[in-house]
Design an enzyme around this catalytic site. Structure first.
Site, PDB file in Angstrom:
ATOM      1  N   SER A  29      47.271 -12.274  30.572  1.00 34.01           N
ATOM      2  CA  SER A  29      47.507 -12.269  29.314  1.00 34.01           C
ATOM      3  C   SER A  29      46.736 -13.393  28.451  1.00 34.01           C
ATOM      4  CB  SER A  29      48.798 -12.174  29.295  1.00 34.01           C
ATOM      5  OG  SER A  29      49.051 -10.616  29.359  1.00 34.01           O
ATOM      6  N   GLN A 176      50.137  -5.885  22.382  1.00 31.45           N
ATOM      7  CA  GLN A 176      49.090  -5.918  22.197  1.00 31.45           C
ATOM      8  C   GLN A 176      48.578  -5.679  20.515  1.00 31.45           C
ATOM      9  OE1 GLN A 176      47.245  -3.435  24.626  1.00 31.45           O
ATOM     10  NE2 GLN A 176      47.521  -4.849  26.452  1.00 31.45           N
ATOM     11  N   ASP A 326      54.563  -3.869  33.677  1.00 34.15           N
ATOM     12  CA  ASP A 326      53.481  -3.762  34.192  1.00 34.15           C
ATOM     13  C   ASP A 326      54.294  -4.244  35.128  1.00 34.15           C
ATOM     14  OD1 ASP A 326      51.639  -3.513  32.171  1.00 34.15           O
ATOM     15  OD2 ASP A 326      51.045  -5.882  32.515  1.00 34.15           O
TER      16      ASP A 326
HETATM   17  O1  S3P Z   1      49.962  -8.387  25.391  1.00 34.13           O
HETATM   18  C1  S3P Z   1      49.311  -8.916  26.780  1.00 34.13           C
HETATM   19  O2  S3P Z   1      48.642  -9.193  27.501  1.00 34.13           O
HETATM   20  C2  S3P Z   1      49.550  -7.139  27.458  1.00 34.13           C
HETATM   21  C3  S3P Z   1      50.494  -6.451  26.585  1.00 34.13           C
HETATM   22  C4  S3P Z   1      51.370  -5.161  27.024  1.00 34.13           C
HETATM   23  O3  S3P Z   1      50.539  -4.452  26.884  1.00 34.13           O
HETATM   24  P1  S3P Z   1      51.308  -3.821  25.968  1.00 34.13           P
HETATM   25  O4  S3P Z   1      51.682  -4.686  24.629  1.00 34.13           O
HETATM   26  O5  S3P Z   1      50.862  -2.596  24.311  1.00 34.13           O
HETATM   27  O6  S3P Z   1      52.543  -2.923  25.930  1.00 34.13           O
HETATM   28  C5  S3P Z   1      50.624  -5.477  29.312  1.00 34.13           C
HETATM   29  O7  S3P Z   1      51.352  -3.993  29.088  1.00 34.13           O
HETATM   30  C6  S3P Z   1      49.354  -5.448  30.026  1.00 34.13           C
HETATM   31  O8  S3P Z   1      48.652  -5.940  30.895  1.00 34.13           O
HETATM   32  C7  S3P Z   1      48.858  -7.185  28.694  1.00 34.13           C
HETATM   33  C1  PEP Z   2      48.320  -2.213  30.889  1.00 39.51           C
HETATM   34  C2  PEP Z   2      47.502  -3.610  31.714  1.00 39.51           C
HETATM   35  O1  PEP Z   2      46.760  -4.050  31.062  1.00 39.51           O
HETATM   36  P1  PEP Z   2      45.726  -3.687  29.691  1.00 39.51           P
HETATM   37  O2  PEP Z   2      46.728  -2.983  28.863  1.00 39.51           O
HETATM   38  O3  PEP Z   2      44.776  -4.551  28.976  1.00 39.51           O
HETATM   39  O4  PEP Z   2      44.256  -2.760  30.216  1.00 39.51           O
HETATM   40  C3  PEP Z   2      47.275  -4.048  32.606  1.00 39.51           C
HETATM   41  O5  PEP Z   2      47.547  -4.835  32.734  1.00 39.51           O
HETATM   42  O6  PEP Z   2      48.852  -3.462  33.657  1.00 39.51           O
END
Ligand code: S3P
Ligand code: PEP
EC number: 2.5.1.19
Length: 443
Positions: A29, A176, A326
């Site tokens: 991230s 995200q 995750d």
């Molecule tokens: O902001 C980020 O770097 C992440 C947010 C998470 O997703 P969501 O925000 O969609 O839950 C996670 O599952 C992903 O691996 C990384």
């Molecule tokens: C959900 C994941 O990543 P991304 O959403 O960036 O594909 C992860 O790394 O478990």
């Protein structure tokens, strides 16, 4: 990058005690964000400890395509000469974000308030994932967006010349979505506000503040509210990427379930928006000792010593889901070795990750003799004294499913196979070497 044509089966066998030190690679991230904020800053951002997984390398390529100068100087050492907020140029080709939800969603946010047009694609897994959760708020800034049926990739965004700041309540707790809106808000005048029901990982907020943006967060009766003032001049900063707690979860899990194991994992994140797994493991009775609390790369970290021991099943509350989103696949493996059942509540988001992770874990665990129950937003794993193993799990282009079943095989009676281990390279290219270094038998 795509794995579609290069499936690589992998098998993991019962292991003797795991010992030694696990040097976990950089946080995925934070690596994405370092490249993107570096590209939106004025001056040179020097990054150390960057995760060189495929997801992050795709983001590095994308930043170059939008006009930043991105260079690799050595393992994990990169520099980004940025173009400043609003300075992205129109890319010549399509932006392929490979397997990465974080990459595509954050980059769409970063370009949507600049008057350029870009088209985004990804692999078969990413092309199935929902994008309207990000394109809806980006349209509110004024961007023109076309997508495939159901808000899926490929997506073309015509960025807006005179964006309006946005006040947006996210429909699901997602860092995200929050980050895409904040990155779009950088080039909108005035205040962009994101309200989320539960606080999600706060790396964007921490890094934006570090690069000079005016941003603050508060918990109100209305939810967790993040407010960003648009049009800052972001100034390039050195970024030392801390280690990835989501990657660390795999060797930690292996040490917990392989009898006789004791390993040390230096520099584990203690960021409260990422530590739900460790809270849960403590509740399960895991032998975890954190020492040397300190700060690295603007994040609280500590060294973790983890030893094998008896575990008991627990019920994980829905409010904790965002802080370990995750880690549920690997928790479901640990749960298979615990006494009693482990219930994971409020985990519907797992169904829209790289795969439907509830389905992928349930089918793979069942193939290895473990009983699992599922509802649309929960999963229950029944622990057993001896996990039979001997089955094959389908990974569906999902790195965390592949690594989870490799860990299962280290403690089950018979070997465990996955149909395709190649997605592991998206987030943890050195996984196999690291696990072998601790004594595991996989490959
Ligand atoms: O902001 C980020 O770097 C992440 C947010 C998470 O997703 P969501 O925000 O969609 O839950 C996670 O599952 C992903 O691996 C990384
Ligand atoms: C959900 C994941 O990543 P991304 O959403 O960036 O594909 C992860 O790394 O478990």
């Amino acid at each position: 990058m795509s794995h579609a044509n290069q499936s690589r089966p992998m098998t993991s066998r019962r292991s003797g005690p795991l010992t030694g030190e696990a040097q976990i690679p950089g946080d995925k991230s934070i690596s994405h964000r370092a490249l993107i904020l570096g590209a939106l800053s004025v001056g040179e951002t020097r990054i150390t400890g960057l995760l060189e997984g495929e997801d992050v390398l795709d983001t590095a390529k994308a930043m170059a395509a939008f006009g930043a100068k991105v260079e690799r100087h050595g393992r994990g050492e990169w520099s980004v000469n940025g173009v400043g907020v609003g300075g992205f140029s129109e890319p010549e080709g399509v932006i392929d974000c490979g397997n990465s939800g974080t990459g595509v969603r954050l980059i769409m946010g970063a370009m949507a308030t600049t008057p350029i047009t870009a088209t985004f694609t990804g692999d078969a897994s990413l092309s199935r994932r929902p994008m309207a959760r990000v394109t809806d708020p980006l349209s509110e800034f004024g961007a023109q967006i076309t997508s495939r049926e159901g808000g899926r990739l490929p997506i073309t965004i015509q960025g807006v010349q005179d964006p309006m700041p946005v006040r947006y309540r996210t429909p699901v707790a997602s860092a995200q979505i929050k980050s895409a809106i904040l990155l779009a808000g950088l080039n909108a005048p005035g205040k962009t506000v994101v309200i989320e029901s539960e606080p999600t990982r706060d790396h964007s907020e921490r890094m934006l503040a570090g690069f000079g943006a005016e941003i603050h967060s508060e918990t109100t009766p209305d939810g967790h509210v993040v407010t960003l003032t648009g049009r800052p001049e972001l100034r390039a900063q050195p970024v030392a990427v801390p280690r990835d707690p989501s990657s660390a979860a795999f060797p930690v899990a292996a040490a917990l379930i392989v009898p006789g194991s004791a390993i040390r994992v230096p520099g584990i994140s203690r960021n409260p928006t990422r530590d739900g797994l460790y809270i849960t493991l403590r509740e399960m009775g895991a032998d975890l000792v954190f020492e040397n609390d300190r700060e690295e790369g603007g994040e609280p970290v500590a060294d973790l010593i983890v030893r094998h021991g008896k575990l008991k099943g627990v019920s994980v509350p829905a409010e904790r889901a965002a802080s370990m989103i995750d880690e549920f696949p690997i928790l479901s493996v640990i749960a298979a070795f615990a006494e009693g059942k482990t219930v994971m509540n409020g985990v519907a988001e797992l169904r829209v990750k790289e795969s439907d992770r509830i389905d992928a874990m349930a089918r793979g665990l069942e193939a290895n003799g473990v009983t699992v129950e599922e509802t649309p937003d929960s999963m229950t794993v029944h622990g057993m004294e001896k996990v039979p193993g001997g089955g094959t799990a389908v990974t569906h282009l999902d790195h965390r499913i592949a690594m989870s079943f490799m860990v299962l095989g280290m403690a089950s009676e018979a070997p465990v196979t996955v149909d395709d281990g190649s997605p592991i390279a998206t987030s943890f290219p050195d996984f196999t070497a690291l696990m072998r270094g601790l004594g595991a038998d996989l490959g």
